[in-house]
Motif scaffolding. Structure first.
Motif, short mmCIF file in Angstrom:
data_model
loop_
_atom_site.label_atom_id
_atom_site.label_comp_id
_atom_site.label_asym_id
_atom_site.label_seq_id
_atom_site.Cartn_x
_atom_site.Cartn_y
_atom_site.Cartn_z
N ARG A 130 -2.22 -3.66 4.44
CA ARG A 130 -2.81 -2.33 4.61
C ARG A 130 -2.81 -1.92 6.08
O ARG A 130 -2.48 -0.77 6.41
N ARG A 131 -3.16 -2.83 6.96
CA ARG A 131 -3.12 -2.53 8.39
C ARG A 131 -1.70 -2.23 8.85
O ARG A 131 -1.47 -1.34 9.67
N ARG A 174 3.22 1.85 -1.60
CA ARG A 174 3.73 0.51 -1.31
C ARG A 174 3.04 -0.53 -2.18
O ARG A 174 3.70 -1.41 -2.76
N HIS A 175 1.73 -0.45 -2.26
CA HIS A 175 0.98 -1.43 -3.02
C HIS A 175 1.34 -1.36 -4.51
O HIS A 175 1.48 -2.39 -5.18
N LEU A 176 1.49 -0.14 -5.02
CA LEU A 176 1.83 0.01 -6.43
C LEU A 176 3.21 -0.57 -6.71
O LEU A 176 3.41 -1.26 -7.73
N ARG A 177 4.16 -0.32 -5.81
CA ARG A 177 5.50 -0.89 -6.01
C ARG A 177 5.46 -2.41 -5.93
O ARG A 177 6.15 -3.11 -6.68
N ARG A 178 4.66 -2.93 -5.00
CA ARG A 178 4.57 -4.39 -4.86
C ARG A 178 3.98 -5.03 -6.12
O ARG A 178 4.48 -6.05 -6.60
N THR A 179 2.92 -4.45 -6.63
CA THR A 179 2.31 -5.01 -7.84
C THR A 179 3.26 -4.91 -9.03
O THR A 179 3.31 -5.83 -9.85
N ALA A 180 4.01 -3.82 -9.11
CA ALA A 180 4.99 -3.69 -10.19
C ALA A 180 6.07 -4.77 -10.06
O ALA A 180 6.49 -5.37 -11.06
N GLY A 181 6.51 -5.02 -8.81
CA GLY A 181 7.51 -6.06 -8.59
C GLY A 181 6.97 -7.43 -8.96
O GLY A 181 7.67 -8.24 -9.59
N ALA A 210 -4.55 -7.24 -8.41
CA ALA A 210 -4.27 -6.54 -7.15
C ALA A 210 -4.61 -5.06 -7.26
O ALA A 210 -5.00 -4.43 -6.27
N LEU A 211 -4.46 -4.49 -8.45
CA LEU A 211 -4.85 -3.09 -8.66
C LEU A 211 -6.37 -2.96 -8.58
O LEU A 211 -6.89 -1.97 -8.02
#
Length: 409
Positions: free
Chosen positions: A86-87, A99-106, A131-132
């Motif tokens: 996040r930082r 970014r976070h949504l794509r990472r969790t989907a991956g 993570a969500l």
């Protein structure tokens, strides 16, 4: 520009080498736990019917020292890294949510493939879903996050203890010999061909997902502890404070070892199988102490080349995790040797030592040539929606108002 600070050489100024060292170490404990589960159906019976004294002793020791602690350590590091990511997005001026949504989907996609093809006890899918939840809790103050983490752990421990005591009171003990007929079909399926193994994975997947759901509060509690620690910059402030590391390691060790020993007594004897959940109720409360002792002790003791080797493994922890499952599947299922329920616990653990040593050696050699492992490259590509910069390329920089360059995370 690389900088050698006497602890581990920093190839990427945005990374905390201490976190990579801990990830590299956690891979070993996760390998031991998963190997017992992938090698046969008697991970909770001290090695199964006919197991010798050595196998029973090894199974008891592995349960006492690794059963829950290493997954908690990995979960803590996941929560800590969430804050760092996040930082990093903030420093780059990028939106963190996509970014976070794509990472969790991956992560979820990799987890599905891992569970179906290699090992139904996959943890990546659970991490992706949690993570969500962590994203929704991202702005919690450190003290609030720690209180919520403690509440989740205590609630789960009470639930497991109540159900475990009810099981002890209302059921008869089940011996490994009585359990054997129930798992005969599973043993045959895992020794069969590719289609048979895939069918066994799909058959076992609902029950393993149910177990993950049961223990999800424990994983989330560790995520929140990592979130709080990162908010306080604990590793940055205390990661090399030898007096503090020694104090925490020594204070946490007795409670952690006592809890691990009781968990092993409930899972691998002398108590019978009905006590399994009671043991895990104890583990929920005491495993964090042993995990903290491991982490602080490791950072206190490991230096120089050993630190660099572990950090290299930690930078490619996802690739190593998936590789472990691949090797274990080739050894124990019909994909390869078909040794499911044919190897004693001592032999399984000895094989794990060999595999982990080979991974450390190979990981160090690969890390000297490339920046990311295959799985990390894939996940970073999905996360950023573009291919990461090739190995050896310099990091983009921004400038302070003074004109001095500053690395971008």
């Amino acid at each position: 520009m690389r900088r050698d600070d006497g602890f581990v050489r920093r190839e990427d100024p945005a990374r905390l080498p201490e976190l990579d060292i801990l990830r590299g170490f956690a891979l070993f404990g996760i390998l031991l736990v998963n190997a017992e589960l992938m090698a046969g159906p008697y991970a909770s019976f001290g090695g199964g019917p006919g197991a010798g004294a050595l196998d029973r002793a090894v199974a008891w020791t592995v349960t006492a020292l690794t059963d829950t602690q290493f997954y908690l350590l990995f979960s803590f590091l996941f929560g800590y890294s969430f804050v760092l990511q996040r930082r990093s997005a903030r420093q780059e001026g990028a939106a963190f949510a996509p970014r976070h949504l794509r990472r969790t989907a991956g992560l979820f996609g990799l987890g599905v493939l891992h569970a179906v093809v290699l090992y139904p006890g996959d943890i990546l899918m659970t991490y992706a879903v949690l993570a969500l939840v962590l994203y929704g809790l991202r702005d919690l103050a450190p003290r609030t996050a720690l209180r919520l983490a403690a509440g989740l752990a205590v609630a789960l421990a009470i639930l497991l203890l109540a159900y475990g005591l009810l099981t002890v009171a209302a059921t008869e003990p089940l011996t490994p010999a009585q359990y054997a007929p129930r798992v005969a079909g599973t043993v045959a399926a895992y020794r069969g061909g590719v289609q048979s193994v895939l069918g066994a994975h799909l058959h076992d997947l609902p029950s393993t997902l149910g177990t993950d759901l049961l223990y999800a509060p424990h994983f989330l509690a560790a995520f929140l502890a990592g979130l709080a620690a990162a908010g306080l910059r604990l590793v940055e402030r205390r990661g090399r404070d030898r007096a503090w590391l020694r104090r925490v390691a020594l204070r946490c060790l007795p409670a952690g070892l006592a809890g691990g020993a009781l968990t092993a007594c409930c899972a691998d004897g002398p108590l019978d199988s009905r006590w399994f959940l009671v043991g895990h109720a104890v583990a929920v409360l005491t495993a964090p102490a042993l995990a903290a002792s491991y982490a602080c002790g490791l950072l206190l003791l490991v230096r120089g080349r050993a630190a660099r080797v572990l950090a290299a493994a930690g930078r490619m922890s996802l690739t190593h995790y998936l590789t472990q499952s691949l090797v274990l599947a080739l050894v124990f299922t019909g994909y390869g040797l078909g040794l499911y329920d044919r190897a004693g616990t001592a032999a399984v653990i000895a094989g794990c030592l060999l595999l982990y040593g080979l991974q450390l050696a190979a990981g160090g050699a690969v890390a000297a040539r490339v920046r990311y492992g295959p799985a990390e490259l894939l996940l970073r590509t999905v996360t950023s929606a573009r291919r990461p910069a090739p190995s050896g390329s310099s990091s983009p920089v921004r400038h302070h108002r003074s004109g001095e360059p500053r690395p971008v995370r």
